[in-house]
Design an enzyme around this catalytic site. Structure first.
Site, PDB file in Angstrom:
ATOM      1  N   PHE A 130     -68.993 -34.024  45.053  1.00  0.00           N
ATOM      2  CA  PHE A 130     -70.114 -33.223  44.543  1.00  0.00           C
ATOM      3  C   PHE A 130     -70.973 -33.993  43.554  1.00  0.00           C
ATOM      4  O   PHE A 130     -72.128 -33.650  43.325  1.00  0.00           O
ATOM      5  CB  PHE A 130     -69.576 -31.941  43.875  1.00  0.00           C
ATOM      6  CG  PHE A 130     -69.094 -32.166  42.460  1.00  0.00           C
ATOM      7  CD1 PHE A 130     -69.991 -32.146  41.400  1.00  0.00           C
ATOM      8  CD2 PHE A 130     -67.766 -32.442  42.183  1.00  0.00           C
ATOM      9  CE1 PHE A 130     -69.555 -32.391  40.095  1.00  0.00           C
ATOM     10  CE2 PHE A 130     -67.328 -32.678  40.893  1.00  0.00           C
ATOM     11  CZ  PHE A 130     -68.232 -32.653  39.844  1.00  0.00           C
ATOM     12  N   LYS A 169     -69.884 -35.209  56.080  1.00  0.00           N
ATOM     13  CA  LYS A 169     -69.276 -33.958  55.591  1.00  0.00           C
ATOM     14  C   LYS A 169     -69.457 -33.985  54.073  1.00  0.00           C
ATOM     15  O   LYS A 169     -68.641 -34.521  53.340  1.00  0.00           O
ATOM     16  CB  LYS A 169     -67.794 -33.939  55.972  1.00  0.00           C
ATOM     17  CG  LYS A 169     -67.147 -32.555  56.076  1.00  0.00           C
ATOM     18  CD  LYS A 169     -67.269 -31.683  54.856  1.00  0.00           C
ATOM     19  CE  LYS A 169     -66.345 -32.048  53.723  1.00  0.00           C
ATOM     20  NZ  LYS A 169     -66.660 -31.313  52.455  1.00  0.00           N
ATOM     21  N   GLU A 214     -69.042 -29.247  49.572  1.00  0.00           N
ATOM     22  CA  GLU A 214     -69.479 -27.857  49.761  1.00  0.00           C
ATOM     23  C   GLU A 214     -70.096 -27.275  48.492  1.00  0.00           C
ATOM     24  O   GLU A 214     -70.642 -26.184  48.506  1.00  0.00           O
ATOM     25  CB  GLU A 214     -68.317 -26.989  50.272  1.00  0.00           C
ATOM     26  CG  GLU A 214     -67.094 -26.900  49.371  1.00  0.00           C
ATOM     27  CD  GLU A 214     -66.086 -28.041  49.568  1.00  0.00           C
ATOM     28  OE1 GLU A 214     -66.517 -29.204  49.689  1.00  0.00           O
ATOM     29  OE2 GLU A 214     -64.872 -27.769  49.554  1.00  0.00           O
ATOM     30  N   ARG A 215     -70.008 -28.030  47.358  1.00  0.00           N
ATOM     31  CA  ARG A 215     -70.564 -27.508  46.100  1.00  0.00           C
ATOM     32  C   ARG A 215     -72.088 -27.670  46.042  1.00  0.00           C
ATOM     33  O   ARG A 215     -72.774 -26.865  45.442  1.00  0.00           O
ATOM     34  CB  ARG A 215     -69.981 -28.253  44.910  1.00  0.00           C
ATOM     35  CG  ARG A 215     -68.506 -28.411  44.944  1.00  0.00           C
ATOM     36  CD  ARG A 215     -67.833 -27.676  43.796  1.00  0.00           C
ATOM     37  NE  ARG A 215     -66.399 -27.813  43.909  1.00  0.00           N
ATOM     38  CZ  ARG A 215     -65.624 -27.046  44.663  1.00  0.00           C
ATOM     39  NH1 ARG A 215     -66.143 -26.050  45.366  1.00  0.00           N
ATOM     40  NH2 ARG A 215     -64.330 -27.238  44.737  1.00  0.00           N
ATOM     41  N   CYS A 226     -67.936 -41.121  38.159  1.00  0.00           N
ATOM     42  CA  CYS A 226     -66.710 -41.910  38.308  1.00  0.00           C
ATOM     43  C   CYS A 226     -66.795 -43.187  37.483  1.00  0.00           C
ATOM     44  O   CYS A 226     -65.792 -43.847  37.258  1.00  0.00           O
ATOM     45  CB  CYS A 226     -66.469 -42.247  39.766  1.00  0.00           C
ATOM     46  SG  CYS A 226     -67.651 -43.419  40.391  1.00  0.00           S
ATOM     47  N   GLU A 244     -57.769 -37.718  34.588  1.00  0.00           N
ATOM     48  CA  GLU A 244     -59.233 -37.763  34.634  1.00  0.00           C
ATOM     49  C   GLU A 244     -59.751 -36.381  34.251  1.00  0.00           C
ATOM     50  O   GLU A 244     -59.441 -35.396  34.923  1.00  0.00           O
ATOM     51  CB  GLU A 244     -59.690 -38.121  36.054  1.00  0.00           C
ATOM     52  CG  GLU A 244     -61.192 -38.240  36.182  1.00  0.00           C
ATOM     53  CD  GLU A 244     -61.644 -38.560  37.602  1.00  0.00           C
ATOM     54  OE1 GLU A 244     -61.074 -38.011  38.562  1.00  0.00           O
ATOM     55  OE2 GLU A 244     -62.588 -39.358  37.742  1.00  0.00           O
TER      56      GLU A 244
HETATM   57  P1  NAD Z   1     -62.788 -33.844  45.712  1.00  0.00           P
HETATM   58  O1  NAD Z   1     -61.684 -34.794  46.013  1.00  0.00           O
HETATM   59  O2  NAD Z   1     -62.436 -32.468  45.289  1.00  0.00           O
HETATM   60  O3  NAD Z   1     -63.715 -33.665  47.015  1.00  0.00           O
HETATM   61  C1  NAD Z   1     -64.247 -34.755  47.721  1.00  0.00           C
HETATM   62  C2  NAD Z   1     -64.424 -34.376  49.177  1.00  0.00           C
HETATM   63  O4  NAD Z   1     -63.144 -34.059  49.737  1.00  0.00           O
HETATM   64  C3  NAD Z   1     -65.304 -33.153  49.388  1.00  0.00           C
HETATM   65  O5  NAD Z   1     -66.138 -33.384  50.496  1.00  0.00           O
HETATM   66  C4  NAD Z   1     -64.306 -32.038  49.641  1.00  0.00           C
HETATM   67  O6  NAD Z   1     -64.805 -31.046  50.508  1.00  0.00           O
HETATM   68  C5  NAD Z   1     -63.140 -32.754  50.295  1.00  0.00           C
HETATM   69  N1  NAD Z   1     -61.848 -32.128  49.996  1.00  0.00           N
HETATM   70  C6  NAD Z   1     -61.519 -31.465  48.859  1.00  0.00           C
HETATM   71  N2  NAD Z   1     -60.247 -31.019  48.938  1.00  0.00           N
HETATM   72  C7  NAD Z   1     -59.768 -31.411  50.136  1.00  0.00           C
HETATM   73  C8  NAD Z   1     -58.497 -31.262  50.787  1.00  0.00           C
HETATM   74  N3  NAD Z   1     -57.478 -30.612  50.216  1.00  0.00           N
HETATM   75  N4  NAD Z   1     -58.350 -31.804  52.009  1.00  0.00           N
HETATM   76  C9  NAD Z   1     -59.360 -32.461  52.595  1.00  0.00           C
HETATM   77  N5  NAD Z   1     -60.581 -32.627  52.028  1.00  0.00           N
HETATM   78  C10 NAD Z   1     -60.787 -32.113  50.805  1.00  0.00           C
HETATM   79  O7  NAD Z   1     -63.739 -34.555  44.659  1.00  0.00           O
HETATM   80  P2  NAD Z   1     -64.985 -33.946  43.881  1.00  0.00           P
HETATM   81  O8  NAD Z   1     -64.491 -32.990  42.856  1.00  0.00           O
HETATM   82  O9  NAD Z   1     -66.023 -33.482  44.835  1.00  0.00           O
HETATM   83  O10 NAD Z   1     -65.573 -35.260  43.178  1.00  0.00           O
HETATM   84  C11 NAD Z   1     -65.116 -35.737  41.946  1.00  0.00           C
HETATM   85  C12 NAD Z   1     -64.117 -36.864  42.131  1.00  0.00           C
HETATM   86  O11 NAD Z   1     -64.703 -37.925  42.866  1.00  0.00           O
HETATM   87  C13 NAD Z   1     -63.692 -37.489  40.811  1.00  0.00           C
HETATM   88  O12 NAD Z   1     -62.302 -37.743  40.859  1.00  0.00           O
HETATM   89  C14 NAD Z   1     -64.476 -38.793  40.752  1.00  0.00           C
HETATM   90  O13 NAD Z   1     -63.901 -39.801  39.973  1.00  0.00           O
HETATM   91  C15 NAD Z   1     -64.476 -39.167  42.197  1.00  0.00           C
HETATM   92  N6  NAD Z   1     -65.556 -40.103  42.503  1.00  0.00           N
HETATM   93  C16 NAD Z   1     -65.198 -41.401  42.768  1.00  0.00           C
HETATM   94  C17 NAD Z   1     -66.185 -42.332  43.047  1.00  0.00           C
HETATM   95  C18 NAD Z   1     -65.823 -43.743  43.358  1.00  0.00           C
HETATM   96  O14 NAD Z   1     -66.645 -44.462  43.915  1.00  0.00           O
HETATM   97  N7  NAD Z   1     -64.615 -44.194  43.049  1.00  0.00           N
HETATM   98  C19 NAD Z   1     -67.531 -41.942  43.045  1.00  0.00           C
HETATM   99  C20 NAD Z   1     -67.848 -40.625  42.768  1.00  0.00           C
HETATM  100  C21 NAD Z   1     -66.840 -39.706  42.500  1.00  0.00           C
END
Ligand code: NAD
Length: 499
Positions: A149, A173, A176-177, A281, A384
Site C-alpha cells: 500500500f 495485483k 487492496e488499500r 521501507c 517494524e
Molecule cells: P503486506 O505484506 O500486508 O501486503 C503486500 C501485498 O501482499 C498486498 O498486495 C497484499 O494484498 C498481499 N497480502 C497481504 N496479506 C497476504 C497474505 N496473507 N497472503 C497473500 N498475500 C497477502 O504489506 P503492506 O502493509 O501493504 O506494505 C507495508 C510493508 O511493505 C512494510 O513491511 C514495508 O517495509 C514493506 N515494503 C518493502 C519495500 C522494499 O522494497 N523492501 C518497499 C515498500 C514496502
C-alpha cells in the site's frame, strides 16, 4: 458507494466473486469506495488472456515497445496532479509526497525506454570452425507483481515497466488499500499504445495472490510487502517452479558519529523518520548516536523539531508535514507498540499518544513519537513499527553501533552521519545491509542502479529496477550455429572442444 473494478483486456471489468474490501479516506476515516477481491477463476482468466496477448507483444521489436514507455512517461507528467490527489486520498500522504511516489516510478519508466540497449544479446564470431555462438534475452512470458500500500504508484511501475519493456505480459495485483492509482496507470498505458491484454490489473487479497502463485501460465513473480508475506510468497512460488523475488520489511538504523554535523543529522532524522508518517521501507526508525554526549546533543535538537511537525490531511496543502496512517488497524498497531515501549522501560521524550486533529477525529492520524534509551530486547526495537516513531539506541563506540545495524534481522537500508572519510568507508564496506547512505538518510538508489535489501528484507538473488530488472524479466537462450554447413568432420562420439 463507488465500486472499483479490475482492468482486463483493456477494459474496466466488475468483480464477480461477490467479495469486496473497503477503501478508506484515511484523513476522515470514511469508506470512499469498495474494491472487488478476485476469485481464483477471475485471476486465472486474466492470466490466460494475458498469455494470448503476450505472443504478439513479445514479438514486437523492442524499440516499438520502448516508444509506448516513452509516451506513457509523457502522459504521467500530464496527469501528475490528478494522480497525486487520488493517491493521497486513498493513502493519506501529502500531495507533494504523492508526486514523489509517482516521480520515482516515472524514472524507472524512463530507464525502460532504454530497453533495446538492455536487451541486446551477446555474440561470439568463430567460436569454432564455421561456428558462431550467440545468446539472447527472451521474455519470461507472463509475469506478475504483488505490491504494497505504501507506494501505490512507484512500486507497480518498478514492476510493470521492466516486465513490459522486456516483452512480457504483466498481471498487477496492487494493494487492496489504495487500488485506484494502479487502475489509472493501466488506463494511461492503454492511451500510450499498449495493446489490450498485455497489462491486466486484478484486485484482490490472499485468494488472488494464491492463484498467482499456483497459476502455471505465470513464470515470474515480483513481490514487495511485509516480511512474513514475502517469505510465504517466495516459498510457495519457488516450489511451483517460478522465478520469484520478494522484498520485505525493514528497520533502518542511522549511526550518528560524534564528529557529525548535529543540525544536519537532526534534520535528516526528522525527514527520514516522520515523512509519509514513517510508512516507508527506507524510513529511518532507529537512531544510533555514538557516545552519551552525541546522544544528548542529538535529542536536544530533535525534540523541538519533532514537536513542530504539522500533522494533517492532504487537502491542507503545504501546511502539512505528514498525513494519517493507512488504516485504523495500522494506527492501533503503532499505538500498541508505543505502549509496549513505555512498559518495557524506554523513555518517551516526545509523546504523540494523545494527538487529536480537530474536525478529523475519525481520521487515522498518529502524532509523532520519539523514544530515548531504547534497548535491543524491546519490541519497539525488534519489530517494524511502520509509523511516526523514532527509537534512539545509544552506543558507546562505533564498533558497537555497527554491530547493532549488523545484528538486526532486517537489512534494507542504513546510514552513517560523520565528517570522517575513514569511518564512512569502513561502515559502507563492512555493514551487511543492501543500501547505504553516507550523510544521506534515505539512500534510495536511482532508476539505473538497483534497489534491494539483505537478510530478512529480501528473498531471491536479483534486485529491483536497474539492470537486474532486465535479467529478472528475461530468460537467456544461447544458440550455437554452424555456417557454412558444408564442413565435414566425420562423426565423433567425444565431447570435445570446438577448436
Ligand atoms: P503486506 O505484506 O500486508 O501486503 C503486500 C501485498 O501482499 C498486498 O498486495 C497484499 O494484498 C498481499 N497480502 C497481504 N496479506 C497476504 C497474505 N496473507 N497472503 C497473500 N498475500 C497477502 O504489506 P503492506 O502493509 O501493504 O506494505 C507495508 C510493508 O511493505 C512494510 O513491511 C514495508 O517495509 C514493506 N515494503 C518493502 C519495500 C522494499 O522494497 N523492501 C518497499 C515498500 C514496502
Amino acid at each position: 458507494m463507488k465500486e472499483l473494478t479490475h482492468w482486463i483486456n483493456g477494459k474496466h471489468v466488475k468483480g464477480t466473486s461477490g467479495r469486496f474490501a473497503d477503501v478508506f479516506n484515511p484523513a476522515t476515516g470514511e469508506v470512499q469506495a469498495k474494491v472487488p477481491l478476485a476469485s481464483k477463476a477471475e485471476l486465472d482468466h486474466a492470466a490466460s488472456e494475458a498469455a494470448k496477448a503476450q505472443v504478439k507483444w513479445g514479438a514486437t521489436n523492442p524499440q516499438r515497445r520502448a516508444r509506448v514507455m516513452m509516451e506513457f512517461v509523457r502522459l504521467l507528467n500530464r496527469d501528475m496532479q490528478k494522480l497525486a490527489e487520488v493517491l493521497s486520498s486513498e493513502h493519506g500522504k501529502t500531495v507533494p509526497d504523492a508526486k514523489g511516489d509517482i516521480q520515482r516510478g516515472l524514472e524507472v519508466m524512463e530507464f525502460c525506454i532504454g530497453a533495446p540497449q538492455m536487451l541486446k544479446g551477446e555474440f561470439t564470431d568463430s567460436a569454432g570452425p564455421g561456428i558462431d555462438m550467440y545468446s539472447m534475452r527472451q521474455p519470461v512470458g507472463v509475469a506478475a507483481g504483488i505490491t504494497p500500500f505504501n507506494f501505490p504508484a512507484m512500486i507497480p511501475m518498478w514492476k510493470m515497466g521492466p516486465a513490459l519493456a522486456c516483452g512480457n505480459a504483466f498481471i498487477l495485483k496492487p494493494s487492496e488499500r489504495d487500488p485506484s492509482v494502479p487502475l489509472m496507470l493501466a488506463e494511461l498505458m492503454q492511451e500510450a499504445g499498449l495493446p489490450d491484454g498485455v497489462l491486466q490489473v486484478v484486485n484482490g487479497d490472499k485468494e488472488a495472490v494464491d492463484a498467482i502463485l499456483d497459476n502455471p501460465e505465470i513464470g515470474a513473480i515480483g513481490f514487495v510487502g511485509s516480511t512474513p508475506i514475502a517469505e510465504y510468497i517466495y516459498g510457495r512460488g519457488c516450489s511451483n517452479g517460478k522465478r520469484v523475488q520478494c522484498f520485505g520489511g525493514a528497520k533502518n538504523h542511522m549511526i550518528i558519529m560524534p564528529d557529525a554535523d548535529m543540525d544536519q543529522a537532526a534534520d535528516a532524522l526528522v525527514g527520514a523518520g516522520y515523512g509519509a508518517a514513517g510508512e516507508r521501507c527506507m524510513a529511518i526508525s532507529v537512531a544510533v548516536p555514538v557516545g552519551d554526549a552525541t546522544a544528548d546533543a542529538l535529542i536536544e535538537r530533535l525534540i523541538p523539531r519533532i514537536e513542530k511537525l504539522k500533522v494533517g490531511p492532504y487537502t491542507a496543502g503545504n501546511d502539512v508535514d505528514y498525513g494519517p496512517v493507512v488504516t485504523a488497524a495500522a494506527k492501533a498497531n503503532i499505538l500498541r507498540l508505543v505502549e509496549s515501549g513505555v512498559q518495557q522501560g524506554a523513555k518517551l521524550v516526545v509523546d504523540g499518544r494523545n494527538f487529536k486533529l480537530q474536525g478529523y477525529e475519525d481520521g487515522f492520524f498518529v502524532g509523532p513519537h520519539l523514544f530515548d534509551h531504547v534497548t535491543r530486547d524491546m519490541d519497539i526495537y525488534k519489530k517494524e513499527i511502520f509509523g511516526p516513531v523514532l527509537s534512539t539506541v545509544r552506543a558507546k563506540t562505533y564498533e558497537e553501533a555497527l554491530a547493532y545495524a549488523m545484528d538486526h534481522e532486517y537489512g534494507n537500508g542504513t546510514a552513517i552521519f560523520t565528517r570522517d572519510g575513514d569511518t564512512a568507508r569502513d561502515f559502507a564496506n563492512r555493514v551487511n545491509v543492501g543500501m547505504i547512505g553516507i550523510n544521506v538518510p534515505i539512500p534510495v538508489p536511482l532508476a539505473y542502479h538497483t534497489f534491494g535489501g539483505w537478510k530478512k528484507s529480501a528473498f531471491g538473488d536479483l534486485n529491483q529496477h536497474g539492470p537486474d530488472a532486465f535479467r529478472f524479466y528475461t530468460r537467456t537462450k544461447t544458440i550455437t550455429s554452424r555456417w557454412p554447413s558444408g564442413i565435414k568432420e566425420g562423426a565423433s562420439l567425444n565431447f570435445k572442444p570446438m577448436d
